[in-house]
Design an enzyme around this catalytic site. Structure first.
Site, PDB file in Angstrom:
ATOM      1  N   LEU A  46      -8.920  10.794   5.860  1.00  0.00           N
ATOM      2  CA  LEU A  46      -8.389   9.497   6.275  1.00  0.00           C
ATOM      3  C   LEU A  46      -8.704   9.306   7.748  1.00  0.00           C
ATOM      4  CD1 LEU A  46      -4.843   9.240   4.623  1.00  0.00           C
ATOM      5  CD2 LEU A  46      -6.797   7.751   4.181  1.00  0.00           C
ATOM      6  N   ASP A  47      -9.090   8.083   8.130  1.00  0.00           N
ATOM      7  CA  ASP A  47      -9.303   7.788   9.543  1.00  0.00           C
ATOM      8  C   ASP A  47      -8.023   8.082  10.323  1.00  0.00           C
ATOM      9  OD1 ASP A  47     -11.895   6.966   9.135  1.00  0.00           O
ATOM     10  OD2 ASP A  47     -11.369   4.834   8.953  1.00  0.00           O
ATOM     11  N   PRO A  48      -8.144   8.403  11.621  1.00  0.00           N
ATOM     12  CA  PRO A  48      -6.953   8.725  12.409  1.00  0.00           C
ATOM     13  C   PRO A  48      -5.859   7.657  12.357  1.00  0.00           C
ATOM     14  CG  PRO A  48      -8.910   9.363  13.620  1.00  0.00           C
ATOM     15  CD  PRO A  48      -9.386   8.641  12.389  1.00  0.00           C
ATOM     16  N   ALA A  50      -5.349   5.502   9.920  1.00  0.00           N
ATOM     17  CA  ALA A  50      -4.935   5.238   8.547  1.00  0.00           C
ATOM     18  C   ALA A  50      -3.722   6.089   8.197  1.00  0.00           C
ATOM     19  CB  ALA A  50      -6.080   5.525   7.583  1.00  0.00           C
ATOM     20  N   ARG A 182     -13.401   0.108   5.683  1.00  0.00           N
ATOM     21  CA  ARG A 182     -13.868  -0.671   6.830  1.00  0.00           C
ATOM     22  C   ARG A 182     -15.118  -1.465   6.494  1.00  0.00           C
ATOM     23  NH1 ARG A 182     -15.028   3.244  11.338  1.00  0.00           N
ATOM     24  NH2 ARG A 182     -15.030   4.863   9.713  1.00  0.00           N
TER      25      ARG A 182
END
EC number: 5.4.99.25
Length: 305
Positions: A46-48, A50, A182
């Site tokens: 997961l992106d930071p 998110a 994204r």
């Protein structure tokens, strides 16, 4: 002889409800420390910024990670309409803007083109490799002229949830392995002619794991290195729910654990099917079924505590 890993021989899944502002790797390291585990990994970054389901595999459960990364996942996210950023989320700089705003009907009509087998270009601020280098490192270094090749993605569903105001739309995505939310937001904005980027992103389930299974980092800190934290551990086999389950005798379990074919009990598998086998309720191996035998591709070490 290899060095023995530090920590406990503990196997299973700990589902974390990841907060914003921390990397997936940092969450794994926190769990590994709190559980005093000798081995840990996660099933899908997961992106930071998110939030949501981050399934952390411990011990022998790390061998089942591919079955979670390949499974469908669901995301609830908000698209900020009218602006494109160089990172395709709020972390980047605005590089284009528009005063045009689509109607709800136009947004709903556009979503269909993102369902099924599609191709998407990953964000330039991503971990995709270009000539051996991570794309995000190249982009952070000021080199944003490189091109990323489109990648195939299966999208099960992309749904319109709500429209809080003219500048925002809330959507839900169900997709397969390798999807970038994204990119969906960016490409949707381009299709609508107004630009767009992700404002908020939350993974609501990943394969068999749901947000209701997750615990927060505060709980992990509070219960670190106590038996109470172990109670949140889900069984290793939770990561194998998409595979047929077989059983075997004790003598065949020993053969399978040594990497040799062993007889299994089954009635409906076809030659070449993949399955996993247990003995007395304990996972033994994953392998390929061939004429009454399982030929192991992964074996699970038994830990007698």
């Amino acid at each position: 002889m290899g060095r023995k890993r530090k920590g406990r021989d503990i196997s299973g899944w700990l589902v974390v409800d990841k907060p914003a502002g921390i990397t997936s790797t940092a969450v794994v390291n926190k769990v590994k420390w709190a559980m005093n585990a000798n081995k840990a990994g996660h099933a899908g970054t997961l992106d930071p910024e998110a939030t949501g389901v981050l399934a952390v595999a411990l011990g022998e459960a790390t061998k089942t990670v591919p079955y979670i990364t390949d499974a469908l996942k669901a995301y609830a996210f908000t698209v900020r309409l009218g602006q494109a950023t160089n990172t395709d989320d709020t972390e980047g700089e605005v590089i284009a803007s528009s005063d045009d705003r689509p109607t709800d009907a136009q947004i709903k009509a556009a979503l269909g083109s993102f369902v099924g087998d599609i191709e998407q270009i990953p964000p330039k601020f991503s971990a995709v490799k270009v000539d051996g280098q991570r794309a995000y490192k190249m982009a952070r270094g000021g080199d944003e002229d490189f091109e990323l090749a489109p990648r195939p993605l299966w999208v099960e569903d992309l749904s319109f949830l709500s429209r809080p105001d003219a500048d925002h739309v809330e959507l839900e995505l169900v997709c397969g392995k390798g999807g970038y939310v994204r990119s969906i937001a960016r490409d949707l904005g381009e299709k609508l002619g107004c630009y767009g980027h992700v404002l908020t992103l939350r993974r609501i389930w990943s394969g068999p794991f749901e947000t209701s299974d997750g615990i927060g980092l505060e709980t992990i800190d509070e219960l670190a290195k106590t038996p109470e934290l172990d109670q949140y551990l889900l069984p290793l086999e939770t990561g194998l729910t998409d595979l047929p389950a077989l059983s075997c005798r004790v003598e065949d379990a020993a053969r399978l654990r040594n990497g040799n074919p062993g007889m299994v009990i089954t009635s409906d598998l076809e030659y070449g099917d993949e399955a996993w086998v247990a003995c007395n309720g304990e996972p033994v191996a994953i392998g390929i079924y061939k004429a009454g035998e399982l030929h192991p591709t992964r074996v699970f070490v038994r830990h007698d505590n």
